[in-house]
Design an enzyme around this catalytic site. Sequence first.
Site, PDB file in Angstrom:
ATOM      1  N   LYS A  78      29.118  38.505  36.387  1.00 56.80           N
ATOM      2  CA  LYS A  78      29.824  37.326  35.929  1.00 56.80           C
ATOM      3  C   LYS A  78      28.965  36.066  36.026  1.00 56.80           C
ATOM      4  O   LYS A  78      28.831  35.308  35.064  1.00 56.80           O
ATOM      5  CB  LYS A  78      31.088  37.171  36.769  1.00 56.80           C
ATOM      6  CG  LYS A  78      31.911  35.986  36.432  1.00 56.80           C
ATOM      7  CD  LYS A  78      32.930  35.764  37.524  1.00 56.80           C
ATOM      8  CE  LYS A  78      32.219  35.466  38.838  1.00 56.80           C
ATOM      9  NZ  LYS A  78      33.111  34.992  39.891  1.00 56.80           N
ATOM     10  N   THR A  79      28.384  35.859  37.191  1.00 52.62           N
ATOM     11  CA  THR A  79      27.563  34.661  37.379  1.00 52.62           C
ATOM     12  C   THR A  79      26.373  34.683  36.445  1.00 52.62           C
ATOM     13  O   THR A  79      25.968  33.660  35.890  1.00 52.62           O
ATOM     14  CB  THR A  79      27.090  34.553  38.839  1.00 52.62           C
ATOM     15  OG1 THR A  79      28.211  34.705  39.694  1.00 52.62           O
ATOM     16  CG2 THR A  79      26.445  33.209  39.091  1.00 52.62           C
ATOM     17  N   ASP A 262      34.708  28.880  36.279  1.00 48.90           N
ATOM     18  CA  ASP A 262      34.559  30.128  37.020  1.00 48.90           C
ATOM     19  C   ASP A 262      35.830  30.395  37.841  1.00 48.90           C
ATOM     20  O   ASP A 262      36.557  29.458  38.160  1.00 48.90           O
ATOM     21  CB  ASP A 262      33.351  29.971  37.955  1.00 48.90           C
ATOM     22  CG  ASP A 262      32.904  31.297  38.523  1.00 48.90           C
ATOM     23  OD1 ASP A 262      33.365  32.342  38.020  1.00 48.90           O
ATOM     24  OD2 ASP A 262      32.083  31.294  39.460  1.00 48.90           O
ATOM     25  N   GLU A 263      36.076  31.629  38.185  1.00 42.55           N
ATOM     26  CA  GLU A 263      37.228  31.986  39.031  1.00 42.55           C
ATOM     27  C   GLU A 263      38.517  31.359  38.498  1.00 42.55           C
ATOM     28  O   GLU A 263      39.286  30.757  39.244  1.00 42.55           O
ATOM     29  CB  GLU A 263      37.011  31.515  40.472  1.00 42.55           C
ATOM     30  CG  GLU A 263      35.698  31.919  41.087  1.00 42.55           C
ATOM     31  CD  GLU A 263      35.712  33.341  41.646  1.00 42.55           C
ATOM     32  OE1 GLU A 263      36.628  34.112  41.294  1.00 42.55           O
ATOM     33  OE2 GLU A 263      34.782  33.668  42.400  1.00 42.55           O
ATOM     34  N   GLN A 295      41.280  39.526  41.602  1.00 41.60           N
ATOM     35  CA  GLN A 295      40.667  38.807  42.717  1.00 41.60           C
ATOM     36  C   GLN A 295      41.342  37.470  42.977  1.00 41.60           C
ATOM     37  O   GLN A 295      40.755  36.575  43.579  1.00 41.60           O
ATOM     38  CB  GLN A 295      39.179  38.596  42.457  1.00 41.60           C
ATOM     39  CG  GLN A 295      38.394  39.894  42.445  1.00 41.60           C
ATOM     40  CD  GLN A 295      36.897  39.645  42.414  1.00 41.60           C
ATOM     41  OE1 GLN A 295      36.312  39.142  43.354  1.00 41.60           O
ATOM     42  NE2 GLN A 295      36.269  40.008  41.309  1.00 41.60           N
ATOM     43  N   ARG A 678      32.653  43.962  47.847  1.00 45.90           N
ATOM     44  CA  ARG A 678      31.466  43.204  48.264  1.00 45.90           C
ATOM     45  C   ARG A 678      30.291  44.138  48.546  1.00 45.90           C
ATOM     46  O   ARG A 678      29.144  43.703  48.616  1.00 45.90           O
ATOM     47  CB  ARG A 678      31.728  42.380  49.544  1.00 45.90           C
ATOM     48  CG  ARG A 678      32.777  41.301  49.460  1.00 45.90           C
ATOM     49  CD  ARG A 678      32.583  40.390  48.310  1.00 45.90           C
ATOM     50  NE  ARG A 678      33.412  40.830  47.194  1.00 45.90           N
ATOM     51  CZ  ARG A 678      33.228  40.432  45.943  1.00 45.90           C
ATOM     52  NH1 ARG A 678      32.248  39.618  45.637  1.00 45.90           N
ATOM     53  NH2 ARG A 678      34.012  40.865  44.981  1.00 45.90           N
TER      54      ARG A 678
END
Length: 831
Positions: A78-79, A262-263, A295, A678
């Site tokens: 994503k980043t 983002d998010e 998330q 993670r």
Amino acid sequence: MNLPHDPRPEAPPEELNEDLFAAAEGPDTHQLAAEAAENAGQALASSGLLKNLNPEQYAAVTLGQEPALILAGAGSGKTRVLTTRIAWLMQTGQLTPGSVMAVTFTNKASKEMQTRLGAMLPVNVRGMWIGTFHGLCNRFLRAHWKLAGLPQGFQILDASDSVSAIKRVIKAMKLDEERFVPKQVSWFIAGAKEDAQRPGDIEPRDEQTKTLIEIYKAYEDQCQREGVIDFAELMLRSYELMRDNPAVRDHYQRRFSHILVDEFQDTNKLQYAWLKMFAPPGRGQGVMAVGDDDQSIYAFRGARVGNMADFEREYRVKKVIKLEQNYRSYSNILDSANELISRNSRRLGKTLRTDAGPGEPVRVYEAASDFAEAQWLIEEAQALHRAGIDRKEIAVLYRSNAQSRVIESALFNAGIPYRVYGGLRFFERAEVKHALSYLRLLENPNDDTSFLRVVNFPTRGIGARAIELLQDAARMSGRSLYQSVGAVAGKAGSNLQAFTGLIDSTRNLTQGHTLREIIEQILEISGLNEFYRNDKDGAERLENLGELINAAEAFVTQEGFGKDAVALPVDELSPGAISEGFPAAVAPANFTPDAETGEIMSPLAAFLTHASLEAGDNQAQAGQDAVQLMTVHSSKGLEFDAVFITGLEEGLFPHENSMSDSDGLEEERRLMYVAITRARQRLYLAFSQTRMLHGQTRYNVKSRFFDELPEHALKWLTPRNQGFGSGFAKEYQSAWERGSGLKSVVGAGRVEKPAYDTTPVPKSMKQAAAQKVADEHGGLKVGKGVFHTKFGEGVLLTLEGSGADARAQVNFGRHGMKWLALSVAKLTPID
DNA sequence: GGTCGCCTCTTTTTT
DNA sequence: AGAGGCGACC
């Protein structure tokens, strides 16, 4: 420049700045840029920037200037997509550094984005509008403070400052603090602000709400008087300024041709409304929302997952792009995550896949105590380290901050370097807050919160009575405490004057001094240093004060002080903007830079802002190879070779406060999903039968999440079912039938006495009462096991009342927490 | 009126 | 375990 196949000649930074001005000139520029991109895009298709992107990533990166919703699973790059998109847009001439805004939630994430982008392109990422929602709002309000109705040097209240400010309001209104608990009121106010509601917008449904609204109103007035704003206010003020000022709105809408968020699943109502001010649907800007509903872990503070669906609809997103290919973890880990999250009912739907193969199994460990858990974890971590894994690639996650203590001390005793994120952050330490309060008073003496914090610390003969008089005087005249000092007579009055004199003289004395000198001076003059020197436990606090000086020094030098302040004159006052008819009301007149230095903000003011906005996350020794400790919440967006998820116990994770409703439980599950994903190579899940928490021992049952993971992916390091998790009543029965009984106490929850205390001495009325009831119901003991014919086995948590009125609170694990009337329920003690 | 020390209650997660 | 509140003492 490390873009090997850039077809264009390298652009010097100056040229980029030229572009920056051009970007503010309106839609025409955007259009030309888009055309240019059409051609450039083809040439770039095989260039380094776009190499190795999978089809979905490629589609997201190279999408045209249109609204886009990216459903990005954990570890799906994503980043990378976000940063590559910005880089690609710039490379293809569709975007200049000044015409993009990228919003994240955490400082960590925005830093990450800046770093990565800086590595791709030779741009000054600091000057770009990349930051957290709150950071960008701060920047925005610093630029338009006058329009926003704020004093130029406004300071930001952190959560605890805000609560104490509210407490003062409640006191001033002579309200009952029992009924209006400051923390809850703070919740109410923040909640209202996050719904873009001012006091007048809230419906006074009942008396309670009516009073809450009055408190809200009074709190607003107080903040305004003192020149401070809280976190939610940063957002709300920015939103309102955009909403109510067409000229400003128009300027920023033209300026930002691309906005990336983002998010997105964590945005609240206000943040979404804020976004729509900068880029309304149909305005033709490129708005990219990236998120993952699985998330979403901030519903507790107002996040609305529904914003994703709203965005898709309101912006008429043509096609949602799903990133489901995971590049992070092996399939045992992913299977676990997928299986777990599939239990949630409300999902947009998305399944992560990987080509990496199964990898190692997920290891599960049951410990007898939290101490043993920490010990095992450390040995395991050492083994990993010996096997060649960097310490910084090992993360220990926990649900709540309080859990870090045991682990920390175990790591400390073992001499293993570690770094704790969150928890008691540097700028939140009492002594640091004291020092900051003095500094704030130098900057703004009307900051009553700071005034009250240190007016009598160290003690200087100003007691509660004097302060009460002072507050009365201030209230009468509508002035700040500082301004009202003269109104208090007598000894107390002269003590107060001595205090303000101290602040004033320090301010004069340090005029033109460096930040470091200012802090050193105030620490001495205030008497803080002396106080801690004389305090027998003051050594560590003195150290932290020294650390504060270092932090300030670092802020001024390395960090390139005042990035928010410095960035402003360059792009807000750009010739382009002004020639475009940027209204005089918001033009240079609003900037009153320091006459001598030209600084918009003093280094001190900038540092104070920095301290509020970034609670000192990176104060811990960065760069050292240390094991990483953090809450699951703060682990979002990070990844590690090896991850330990600790404290997987009912009541802790999922947390008891979240278990009452299904929404809460689903959020806990998403939290667990975040934790699992993670891990790259190794994942450990640990739980403990007993745990010391808040100085009390809790007896725990393993988390229900263990029953929601695929058996094939797990490997039990301790015998399976030795503990007493799900279905333990059945286990209990078979064990009972075999005549062995149960040795350990099972159940979950708080007990009233320490576990290993063999001679309980009632310490409180409550305990004494419990003791009494226990005597009446021979054999029942708090903290011990009990058996109920219907619910099976549980742990007795509380005993109350006596005779026919006697009640017991029992945790039956699977069957939940229950209050039982002892006159009815048949409870038999188990030993 | 101020200070000190004992007692109680607290804690989920964050910008 | 740590902070804030309350009562006793100076």
